[in-house]
Enzyme design. Structure first.
Site, PDB file in Angstrom:
ATOM      1  N   ARG A 132       0.818  -1.211   0.000  1.00 37.16           N
ATOM      2  CA  ARG A 132       0.000   0.000   0.000  1.00 37.16           C
ATOM      3  C   ARG A 132       0.851   1.259   0.000  1.00 37.16           C
ATOM      4  O   ARG A 132       0.523   2.233  -0.692  1.00 37.16           O
ATOM      5  CB  ARG A 132      -0.950  -0.023   1.207  1.00 37.16           C
ATOM      6  CG  ARG A 132      -1.844   1.217   1.338  1.00 37.16           C
ATOM      7  CD  ARG A 132      -2.469   1.689   0.025  1.00 37.16           C
ATOM      8  NE  ARG A 132      -3.139   0.625  -0.714  1.00 37.16           N
ATOM      9  CZ  ARG A 132      -3.449   0.708  -1.982  1.00 37.16           C
ATOM     10  NH1 ARG A 132      -3.127   1.773  -2.699  1.00 37.16           N
ATOM     11  NH2 ARG A 132      -4.070  -0.293  -2.596  1.00 37.16           N
ATOM     12  N   LYS A 167       0.457  24.607  -4.877  1.00 34.33           N
ATOM     13  CA  LYS A 167      -0.746  23.917  -4.401  1.00 34.33           C
ATOM     14  C   LYS A 167      -0.516  22.404  -4.434  1.00 34.33           C
ATOM     15  O   LYS A 167      -1.082  21.668  -5.237  1.00 34.33           O
ATOM     16  CB  LYS A 167      -1.948  24.321  -5.255  1.00 34.33           C
ATOM     17  CG  LYS A 167      -2.272  25.811  -5.150  1.00 34.33           C
ATOM     18  CD  LYS A 167      -3.380  26.224  -6.097  1.00 34.33           C
ATOM     19  CE  LYS A 167      -3.650  27.725  -6.017  1.00 34.33           C
ATOM     20  NZ  LYS A 167      -4.684  28.170  -6.965  1.00 34.33           N
ATOM     21  N   LYS A 199       1.982  39.766  -4.559  1.00 31.81           N
ATOM     22  CA  LYS A 199       0.554  39.699  -4.824  1.00 31.81           C
ATOM     23  C   LYS A 199      -0.133  40.931  -4.246  1.00 31.81           C
ATOM     24  O   LYS A 199       0.506  41.788  -3.644  1.00 31.81           O
ATOM     25  CB  LYS A 199      -0.023  38.407  -4.238  1.00 31.81           C
ATOM     26  CG  LYS A 199       0.543  37.147  -4.891  1.00 31.81           C
ATOM     27  CD  LYS A 199      -0.222  35.914  -4.468  1.00 31.81           C
ATOM     28  CE  LYS A 199       0.271  34.692  -5.222  1.00 31.81           C
ATOM     29  NZ  LYS A 199      -0.523  33.479  -4.897  1.00 31.81           N
ATOM     30  N   GLU A 228       2.136  39.835  -9.553  1.00 30.31           N
ATOM     31  CA  GLU A 228       0.817  39.445 -10.046  1.00 30.31           C
ATOM     32  C   GLU A 228       0.079  40.675 -10.570  1.00 30.31           C
ATOM     33  O   GLU A 228       0.083  41.725  -9.929  1.00 30.31           O
ATOM     34  CB  GLU A 228       0.019  38.805  -8.911  1.00 30.31           C
ATOM     35  CG  GLU A 228      -1.368  38.339  -9.297  1.00 30.31           C
ATOM     36  CD  GLU A 228      -2.113  37.773  -8.109  1.00 30.31           C
ATOM     37  OE1 GLU A 228      -2.453  36.581  -8.137  1.00 30.31           O
ATOM     38  OE2 GLU A 228      -2.354  38.530  -7.135  1.00 30.31           O
ATOM     39  N   ASP A 249      -3.139  37.236 -14.069  1.00 34.03           N
ATOM     40  CA  ASP A 249      -4.130  36.435 -13.361  1.00 34.03           C
ATOM     41  C   ASP A 249      -5.552  36.666 -13.852  1.00 34.03           C
ATOM     42  O   ASP A 249      -6.047  37.798 -13.873  1.00 34.03           O
ATOM     43  CB  ASP A 249      -4.043  36.753 -11.860  1.00 34.03           C
ATOM     44  CG  ASP A 249      -4.920  35.857 -11.023  1.00 34.03           C
ATOM     45  OD1 ASP A 249      -5.121  34.692 -11.400  1.00 34.03           O
ATOM     46  OD2 ASP A 249      -5.412  36.317  -9.968  1.00 34.03           O
TER      47      ASP A 249
END
Length: 325
Positions: A132, A167, A199, A228, A249
């Site tokens: 597994r 992510k 950002k 960004e 973006d």
């Protein structure tokens, strides 16, 4: 014991370094693999040495056999390096001989349903206990590689590349980014430490785009700075302020094309680099890939490569023991 091939050769020493924040080294750090496998086995067996109460009760430690690692679906293989490490650590925990692994597929290879990827021969207790954990890791990596290959294939010939993002699954970033490379994609920054990404919240905190960029240049002069931008005006402001490259973006295709053209017109003027790297992100789907690439961006970053890719179904099938004479 054979070793699975790596997805890409290392670039030659005289090749120009890419300005985009990429990491294209082909392999995984062996120390990372060892530590990650150990943690995964602790989850399954309990604290080392741990135990498999079913296998150790029903299978004699002296029993040996062969199992095949098999693809149960079409896809792209990645993460085969974990197979030997998982079986090695299980054998060590149980005080049993190592499993011999013979690979018949390589990371980055497209395989069909039913394809045997590797043959594993050794103590049956080790094979069943390791099953597994090695499947969890290799299936996850192969799923990411399979998803990435679809994007790379769609972008072929456009001049644009597909990038991953941060992510990722906590604790598995190195494996998932390796799988992106195996699938034909390119890694973006590995974390918050190697590339600056300005950002909207950073702009609010610093007071302006220029102030944010200046602060980064003073504090961390060795890093590249990406900004960004949601609009053409923001993109031009960032380039004029000294950004190395831009993250465009959630722009509709016409706005994206307009922004790319406006930035290209500034390249090489008033301190703007001769080539500004441009990356599209947000609301990207496979059916839009070539349309977005057609705007002239250099990269499409797709979080779904790692946060939403389904696993590639792999199985470890123990072969029947030959009949006794």
């Amino acid at each position: 014991m054979s070793t699975p091939a790596q997805p890409r050769p290392e670039p030659s020493s005289d090749a120009p370094a890419p300005r985009v924040p990429t990491r294209v080294e082909p392999g995984l750090d062996p120390a990372w693999v060892t530590e990650t496998v150990a943690r995964a086995l602790d989850e399954d067996l309990g604290a080392a040495p741990g135990r498999d109460v079913t296998t150790q009760a029903t299978v004699p430690s002296s029993a040996t056999g062969t199992a095949h690692l098999v693809a149960r679906a079409d896809g792209v293989v990645a993460g085969l390096v974990v197979v030997e490490e998982v079986t090695r650590q299980v054998a060590e925990r149980f005080g049993l001989p190592r499993v011999e692994v013979t690979f018949v597929a390589s990371d980055g290879e497209a395989v069909g349903r039913g394809r045997v990827l590797a043959a594993l021969t050794g103590p049956v207790q080790v094979l069943l206990t390791a099953e597994r954990t090695l499947l969890n890791l290799a299936s996850r990596a192969s799923g990411v590689a399979t998803a990435t290959r679809a994007w790379a294939r769609e972008l072929a010939g456009t001049g644009a590349q597909v990038l991953d993002t941060r992510k990722t699954t906590p604790g598995l970033r190195a494996l998932e980014k390796y799988a992106v490379r195996a699938g034909g994609g390119t890694n973006k920054r590995m974390g918050l430490y190697d590339v600056a990404m300005v950002k909207d919240n950073h702009v609010v905190a610093a007071g302006s785009v220029s102030a944010a960029i200046d602060a980064i240049r003073r504090t961390f002069p060795d890093v590249l700075v990406q900004v960004e931008a949601d609009t053409t005006a923001q993109a031009l402001e960032a380039v004029s302020a000294g950004a190395d490259f831009l993250l465009l973006d959630n722009m509709p295709t016409p706005v994206l094309a307009e922004t790319v053209a406006a930035v290209r017109a500034l390249e090489g003027t008033d301190g703007v680099p001769a080539k500004v790297e441009l990356e599209a992100t947000g609301n990207l789907t496979l059916d839009r890939a070539r349309e977005v690439a057609g705007t002239g961006v250099d990269y499409l970053s797709v979080g779904a490569l790692t946060h939403s890719a389904p696993i590639l179904d792999l199985a470890l099938d123990l072969l029947p023991a030959p009949p006794s004479r």
